[in-house]
Design a protein around this motif. Structure first.
Motif, PDB file in Angstrom:
ATOM      1  N   VAL A  12       0.832  -1.205   0.000  1.00  0.00           N
ATOM      2  CA  VAL A  12       0.000   0.000   0.000  1.00  0.00           C
ATOM      3  C   VAL A  12       0.866   1.256   0.000  1.00  0.00           C
ATOM      4  O   VAL A  12       0.586   2.223  -0.705  1.00  0.00           O
ATOM      5  CB  VAL A  12      -0.945  -0.008   1.215  1.00  0.00           C
ATOM      6  N   VAL A  13       1.923   1.219   0.798  1.00  0.00           N
ATOM      7  CA  VAL A  13       2.797   2.396   0.868  1.00  0.00           C
ATOM      8  C   VAL A  13       3.538   2.587  -0.454  1.00  0.00           C
ATOM      9  O   VAL A  13       3.678   3.710  -0.936  1.00  0.00           O
ATOM     10  CB  VAL A  13       3.788   2.256   2.036  1.00  0.00           C
ATOM     11  N   ALA A  15       2.483   1.754  -3.371  1.00  0.00           N
ATOM     12  CA  ALA A  15       1.509   2.318  -4.314  1.00  0.00           C
ATOM     13  C   ALA A  15       1.270   3.787  -4.015  1.00  0.00           C
ATOM     14  O   ALA A  15       1.096   4.605  -4.921  1.00  0.00           O
ATOM     15  CB  ALA A  15       0.201   1.528  -4.239  1.00  0.00           C
ATOM     16  N   GLY A  16       1.244   4.131  -2.745  1.00  0.00           N
ATOM     17  CA  GLY A  16       0.997   5.512  -2.357  1.00  0.00           C
ATOM     18  C   GLY A  16       2.133   6.419  -2.782  1.00  0.00           C
ATOM     19  O   GLY A  16       1.903   7.496  -3.353  1.00  0.00           O
ATOM     20  N   LEU A  17       3.339   5.997  -2.538  1.00  0.00           N
ATOM     21  CA  LEU A  17       4.487   6.804  -2.935  1.00  0.00           C
ATOM     22  C   LEU A  17       4.519   6.939  -4.459  1.00  0.00           C
ATOM     23  O   LEU A  17       4.766   8.023  -4.999  1.00  0.00           O
ATOM     24  CB  LEU A  17       5.786   6.161  -2.430  1.00  0.00           C
TER      25      LEU A  17
ATOM     26  N   GLY B  16      -2.038   5.400  -1.534  1.00  0.00           N
ATOM     27  CA  GLY B  16      -1.759   3.994  -1.796  1.00  0.00           C
ATOM     28  C   GLY B  16      -3.019   3.165  -1.804  1.00  0.00           C
ATOM     29  O   GLY B  16      -3.230   2.339  -2.706  1.00  0.00           O
ATOM     30  N   LEU B  17      -3.874   3.358  -0.833  1.00  0.00           N
ATOM     31  CA  LEU B  17      -5.126   2.617  -0.785  1.00  0.00           C
ATOM     32  C   LEU B  17      -5.966   2.953  -2.020  1.00  0.00           C
ATOM     33  O   LEU B  17      -6.572   2.076  -2.637  1.00  0.00           O
ATOM     34  CB  LEU B  17      -5.896   2.960   0.495  1.00  0.00           C
ATOM     35  N   ALA B  19      -4.912   3.967  -4.917  1.00  0.00           N
ATOM     36  CA  ALA B  19      -4.305   3.375  -6.106  1.00  0.00           C
ATOM     37  C   ALA B  19      -4.598   1.882  -6.175  1.00  0.00           C
ATOM     38  O   ALA B  19      -4.956   1.348  -7.230  1.00  0.00           O
ATOM     39  CB  ALA B  19      -2.790   3.619  -6.100  1.00  0.00           C
ATOM     40  N   VAL B  20      -4.495   1.223  -5.055  1.00  0.00           N
ATOM     41  CA  VAL B  20      -4.695  -0.225  -5.032  1.00  0.00           C
ATOM     42  C   VAL B  20      -6.154  -0.579  -5.298  1.00  0.00           C
ATOM     43  O   VAL B  20      -6.457  -1.534  -6.022  1.00  0.00           O
ATOM     44  CB  VAL B  20      -4.241  -0.798  -3.674  1.00  0.00           C
TER      45      VAL B  20
END
Lengths: 208, 208
Positions: A12-13, A15-17, B16-17, B19-20
């Motif tokens: 998740v992190v 993807a967030g970054l 991130g959440l 995006a996922v």
DNA sequence: TCCGGCATCAATCAAAAGGTTGAACTCCGC
DNA sequence: GCGGAGTTCAACCTTTTGATTGATGCCGGA
């Protein structure tokens, strides 16, 4: 164009970054690593300008972010390492900075600050979260008063709530020795009891 | 279409959440909240099926994720709340589940697991990270042995290294009362010293 | 309503732990 | 090779703890 490597064990992190940084036109995310070991490999293989490095890599990993940072920055022409972590205790920050990190950011930083920090790191300038910078300056003013390895070991066990006797058994020492270490710790930290010593050492990041 | 609200104080985690989960065709992220209070408001205002709720909301917030969960699930027709957090200690999980959370996930969960959990929550089924589920079952087997509120309070101070006298002063009690509480704590936990009690209670998540 | 659990306090006492002082020994750097 | 820091230990005294016994008031469930 600044080429980035994202190293974090949380999908998740990552993807967030990625989401936050991809929107910047001058950034390109060239790789992601879910482990510290993989981050070291990728930093050597791929053409990377800045590594975004987490410090905690979960229980499944033998290497932590600080060690990975040291491994990455050791080689010539290495990318800059920007530590991005959740917590900001002295115990975490100092090893990372000593390992050669160019900057240190907290994950709750706003996206703009993140982007600025990446650009600063790419240019070789350091980028520290203000809370981290504050503590570094504070550290400069106070003359260190570092504990010896043995003292740190003793204090760590004391912080876990062990009695002098339990500490002495764990370390194969006499109680007298443990007490002696504690006295030295007290004078170094300017306190006069074990609980105060633990609190003080925690505050200075001397123990986890 | 499952409508989602993301509540987390970290911009990076929110991104991130998003995006996922955005990549799932049957999910729609309708709102984001950076504070617990805002999450409660949005859960009431917006049409939301599932709230992804962080537990920790930084020092700037008066409300934590468990409280927000309770506030959200209290009203009729409330959305399901899926707790997504970094750590999985008993001390965190149980209040959240008691507050009405439908599920409990760790942030290091892979994206597919996240999506599955959201669908389960939307359908009213509970979704627990396996480590959390394991501990819940474990909890069922052991007959609870819960400490009273006062006992927990006393033990918490003891865990901070305070002496009986200091605890008594902090709590405006006599030392006799503190000792009395400790005796009860010892019998409940099956130990016979303060340090052992602290260790045991830590292990069970009774104190932070 | 009565009982049990909880919270509160008192007094005593032996054992354990904590803190102080002083003193060896080793190793390292100057 | 001298001095200082680190590690180790002993003896001594004070404080804390834990065990025990016993008592009171309150509250909620059977």
């Amino acid at each position: 164009m600044i080429r980035l490597l994202i190293a974090d064990d949380h999908p998740v992190v990552r993807a967030g970054l990625r989401a936050v940084l991809e929107s910047e036109p001058d950034f390109a995310i060239v790789a992601e690593a879910a482990t510290a070991e993989r981050a070291v490999e990728l930093a050597a293989e791929a053409e990377v300008d800045v590594v975004l490095m987490d410090l905690q890599f979960g229980p499944g990993s033998a290497m932590n972010g600080a060690q990975a940072t040291a491994a990455i920055t050791a080689r010539a022409g290495a990318p800059r390492v920007l530590v991005v972590t959740t917590y900001d205790t002295d115990a975490d920050t100092l090893p990372a900075l000593e390992a050669g990190a160019t900057g240190y950011l907290l994950k709750d930083a706003p996206p703009e600050e993140l982007a600025q920090a990446v650009r600063a790191a790419a240019a070789g300038r350091s980028a520290l979260a203000s809370s981290v910078a504050d503590r570094l300056l504070e550290r400069m003013r106070t003359p260190a008063a570092a504990l010896s390895a043995r003292e740190t070991e003793v204090l760590g066990l004391v912080a876990d709530g062990l009695t002098n006797q339990q500490v002495s058994q764990r370390l194969h020492l006499s109680q007298a020795t443990v007490k002696s270490h504690l006295v030295h710790i007290y004078t170094k930290l300017g306190v006069d009891s074990r609980t105060a010593a633990v609190r003080e050492a925690r505050g200075r990041g001397l123990i986890r």
